[in-house]
Enzyme design. Structure first.
Site, PDB file in Angstrom:
ATOM      1  N   ARG A 157      39.792  21.448 -45.922  1.00  0.00           N
ATOM      2  CA  ARG A 157      38.500  21.979 -46.396  1.00  0.00           C
ATOM      3  C   ARG A 157      38.688  23.247 -47.229  1.00  0.00           C
ATOM      4  NH1 ARG A 157      34.195  25.020 -44.270  1.00  0.00           N
ATOM      5  NH2 ARG A 157      35.462  25.594 -42.487  1.00  0.00           N
ATOM      6  N   LYS A 158      39.912  23.589 -47.565  1.00  0.00           N
ATOM      7  CA  LYS A 158      40.185  24.776 -48.379  1.00  0.00           C
ATOM      8  C   LYS A 158      39.989  24.451 -49.856  1.00  0.00           C
ATOM      9  CE  LYS A 158      43.560  26.574 -45.051  1.00  0.00           C
ATOM     10  NZ  LYS A 158      44.987  26.935 -44.833  1.00  0.00           N
ATOM     11  N   THR A 159      38.758  24.127 -50.197  1.00  0.00           N
ATOM     12  CA  THR A 159      38.433  23.696 -51.548  1.00  0.00           C
ATOM     13  C   THR A 159      37.711  24.804 -52.317  1.00  0.00           C
ATOM     14  OG1 THR A 159      36.432  22.694 -50.619  1.00  0.00           O
ATOM     15  CG2 THR A 159      38.313  21.237 -50.959  1.00  0.00           C
ATOM     16  N   HIS A 295      45.672  19.985 -53.039  1.00  0.00           N
ATOM     17  CA  HIS A 295      44.542  20.435 -53.846  1.00  0.00           C
ATOM     18  C   HIS A 295      44.538  21.930 -54.133  1.00  0.00           C
ATOM     19  CE1 HIS A 295      42.413  21.907 -50.179  1.00  0.00           C
ATOM     20  NE2 HIS A 295      43.013  20.887 -49.617  1.00  0.00           N
TER      21      HIS A 295
END
Length: 312
Positions: A157-159, A295
């Site tokens: 979730r480190k977006t 990502h």
């Protein structure tokens, strides 16, 4: 609490190996298109000075792939140009590998010259980023499969704030699991939750009262003892965070041996996993490998959009 079917989760891991051209655009929520006007508001907040020069003659522009990678972001690119009244004809399906070393014709975009240029940078920036994530994801998935490991390779979730839907989409095109999409998708209890409630057991029991049976509970653990407590409290997934080498695999095996036949759960490895360390983290007792390296800090796939010269 009912135990989760472990076999079903492992089957889902193999299902992330999507076929080229499979339309993931159908997954997108109806509301996602609202981000496109914000992209244009950022890029053209006032007058389009250069657009005045080219006018509104109907033109064609070629989308060229200029570096190797996996093509991803087709629905977003389509919507960008739809917003400015243009159409896109794709010559390669999403998920295709664009070869390196030469220019590859990827799509043809048609519309008024000024509108093509309005959408150019917005569309290219998104496509380059999404394709870069898909490329990294495909590489991580392939490395894991080459080791004979059938577990779940997942992102995190480190977006980028405001851009998560594109980045998660790129992961799926690349063939890895997107993990949880937001705080509401799955319960993840990390060190701060545990410290704030006093113990792993307190945290798991408290969240079970409100999350019910339909949400998985994943607990971040630093050791065998913490993971053992989490399983006893009712966790579905234990994340062995930053454990490596023999410590990781010994703890995972010990947990599986102790709880075999008593409770089903998954073991996740996470923390500092990059391309060079991936193979050392997979093993027979590891079910999930999650990493932000697919990502965060990934390269871009280079694209350009070139309007074709007018025929004399």
């Amino acid at each position: 609490m009912s135990d989760i079917p472990l076999a079903a989760i492992k089957a889902a891991a193999e299902a992330t190996d999507l076929s080229v051209g499979q339309d993931l655009g159908h997954l997108l929520p109806p509301s996602w298109t609202t981000v496109v006007p914000t992209w244009f508001a950022e890029d053209t907040p006032s007058y389009d000075w250069a657009g005045f020069v080219v006018g509104e003659d109907e033109q064609e522009a070629i989308l060229w792939g200029k570096s190797g990678g996996v093509l991803a972001g087709v629905p977003f690119f389509d919507e960008v140009f739809k917003y400015v009244g243009c159409t896109v004809e794709w010559l390669l399906p999403e998920g295709s590998v664009i070869p390196s070393g030469s220019k590859t014709k990827v799509a043809v975009v048609r519309g008024k010259a000024r509108h093509l240029l309005l959408g150019e940078r917005v569309g290219l920036n998104m496509l380059a980023r999404c394709s870069g994530i898909a490329t990294a994801s495909r590489k991580f998935r392939d490395l894991a499969r080459q080791e004979g490991w059938k577990g779940v390779v997942a992102g995190t979730r480190k977006t980028t704030p405001g851009f998560r839907i594109v980045e998660k989409y790129g992961m799926m095109v690349g063939g890895v699991d997107p993990h949880r999409h937001d705080l509401s998708s799955m319960v993840m209890l990390k060190d701060n939750h545990i410290w704030a409630t006093g113990s792993i057991t307190n945290a798991v029991k408290a969240v079970r009262r409100v999350a019910g049976f339909s949400l998985l509970v994943n607990v971040e653990c630093q050791s065998f003892d913490e993971a053992d407590e989490a399983i006893a409290a009712g966790a579905n997934i234990v994340m062995l965070d930053n454990l490596e080498g023999n410590d990781l695999h010994a703890a995972a095996k010990q947990l599986k041996d102790k709880w075999r036949g008593k409770r089903e759960f998954l073991v996740e490895t996470s923390g500092g996993i990059v391309e060079g360390s991936l193979t050392s983290r997979v093993g027979p007792d590891i079910d999930i490998l999650s990493t932000s390296a697919v990502h965060q800090g990934t390269g871009y796939v280079d694209f350009s959009l070139k309007i074709q010269p007018k025929k004399k």
